[in-house]
Design an enzyme around this catalytic site. Structure first.
Site, PDB file in Angstrom:
ATOM      1  N   TYR A 284       0.725  -1.356  -0.297  1.00  0.00           N
ATOM      2  CA  TYR A 284      -0.517  -0.246  -0.104  1.00  0.00           C
ATOM      3  C   TYR A 284       0.903   1.069  -0.387  1.00  0.00           C
ATOM      4  CZ  TYR A 284      -4.541  -2.978   0.316  1.00  0.00           C
ATOM      5  OH  TYR A 284      -5.337  -3.173   0.578  1.00  0.00           O
TER       6      TYR A 284
ATOM      7  N   PHE B 102      -5.724   7.526   7.138  1.00  0.00           N
ATOM      8  CA  PHE B 102      -6.108   5.885   7.348  1.00  0.00           C
ATOM      9  C   PHE B 102      -4.725   4.790   6.770  1.00  0.00           C
ATOM     10  CE2 PHE B 102      -7.023   6.675   2.467  1.00  0.00           C
ATOM     11  CZ  PHE B 102      -6.689   5.905   1.951  1.00  0.00           C
TER      12      PHE B 102
ATOM     13  N   ARG C  54     -13.382  -5.092 -10.414  1.00  0.00           N
ATOM     14  CA  ARG C  54     -14.395  -3.842  -9.906  1.00  0.00           C
ATOM     15  C   ARG C  54     -15.830  -3.957  -9.609  1.00  0.00           C
ATOM     16  NH1 ARG C  54      -9.422  -1.002  -7.539  1.00  0.00           N
ATOM     17  NH2 ARG C  54     -11.320   0.896  -7.489  1.00  0.00           N
TER      18      ARG C  54
ATOM     19  N   THR D 177     -15.355   1.388  -2.850  1.00  0.00           N
ATOM     20  CA  THR D 177     -14.676   0.738  -1.881  1.00  0.00           C
ATOM     21  C   THR D 177     -15.583   1.335   0.054  1.00  0.00           C
ATOM     22  OG1 THR D 177     -13.029   2.215  -2.889  1.00  0.00           O
ATOM     23  CG2 THR D 177     -12.052   1.880  -0.479  1.00  0.00           C
TER      24      THR D 177
ATOM     25  N   ARG E  98     -19.091  -6.142  -2.419  1.00  0.00           N
ATOM     26  CA  ARG E  98     -18.787  -5.450  -0.586  1.00  0.00           C
ATOM     27  C   ARG E  98     -19.482  -4.351  -0.084  1.00  0.00           C
ATOM     28  NH1 ARG E  98     -13.721  -1.779  -3.533  1.00  0.00           N
ATOM     29  NH2 ARG E  98     -11.831  -2.885  -2.659  1.00  0.00           N
TER      30      ARG E  98
ATOM     31  N   HIS F   2      -9.521  -6.405  -2.614  1.00  0.00           N
ATOM     32  CA  HIS F   2      -9.021  -5.545  -2.606  1.00  0.00           C
ATOM     33  C   HIS F   2      -8.953  -6.001  -4.083  1.00  0.00           C
ATOM     34  CE1 HIS F   2      -5.632  -2.917  -3.932  1.00  0.00           C
ATOM     35  NE2 HIS F   2      -5.317  -4.110  -4.655  1.00  0.00           N
TER      36      HIS F   2
END
Ligand code: CMP
Length: 140
Positions: A50, A58, A86, A92, A103, A116
């Protein structure tokens, strides 16, 4: 175009015992799982993965969350795999994720958001190589 993308089933989804349900969504959407392994990320591995978010507020929470338990990393292959994954994942923030997405169905917060997926061809290439050696990726 035929693409490969990196997918991670995050610690929250592993803890919820929904690895199979998530992988089934990829398979039903004609994405092939051409590589997969369950691993416990070290702090260094999570920080490196990341790195682009290093300056974001965050970042610390993200790294602690991603190292809080095992994850399942996979390479998905298929037509338009990056965008397709995606779409399957949804936004997200699970509160903004469309109904029926991974999600919306399995995530509980923006950190514990179940999965992810690489966001571009350049990140897919970097992210696949981050976790898999070339000889760990099958072709079929
Ligand atoms: P992911 O696709 O794994 O990439 C970075 C992660 O940071 C993202 O999913 C979220 O889980 C997490 N995150 C936490 N807060 C934010 C935020 N405000 N914006 C984007 N990502 C966030």
């Amino acid at each position: 175009a035929l693409e490969r993308t990196l997918s991670i089933i995050k610690p929250d989804a592993v803890a919820k015992n929904v690895i199979g349900e998530i992988l089934t969504r990829f398979e039903k959407a004609d994405l092939k799982i051409v590589a997969a392994k369950m691993i416990q990320l070290s702090q260094e591995q999570a920080e490196g993965f990341y790195a682009e978010h290093k300056e974001r507020p965050f970042f610390g929470d993200l790294v602690s969350f991603m190292t809080s338990g095992p994850v399942v990393v996979q390479v998905l292959e298929g037509d338009n795999a990056i965008a397709k994954n995606r779409e399957l994942m949804g936004a997200t923030n699970p509160q903004e994720a469309a109904a029926g997405t991974i999600r919306a169905d399995f995530a509980s917060s923006i950190d514990a958001n179940a999965v992810h997926g690489s966001d571009s061809p350049a990140s897919a290439e970097r992210e696949v190589a981050y976790f898999f050696a070339a000889d760990e990726i099958t072709s079929r």
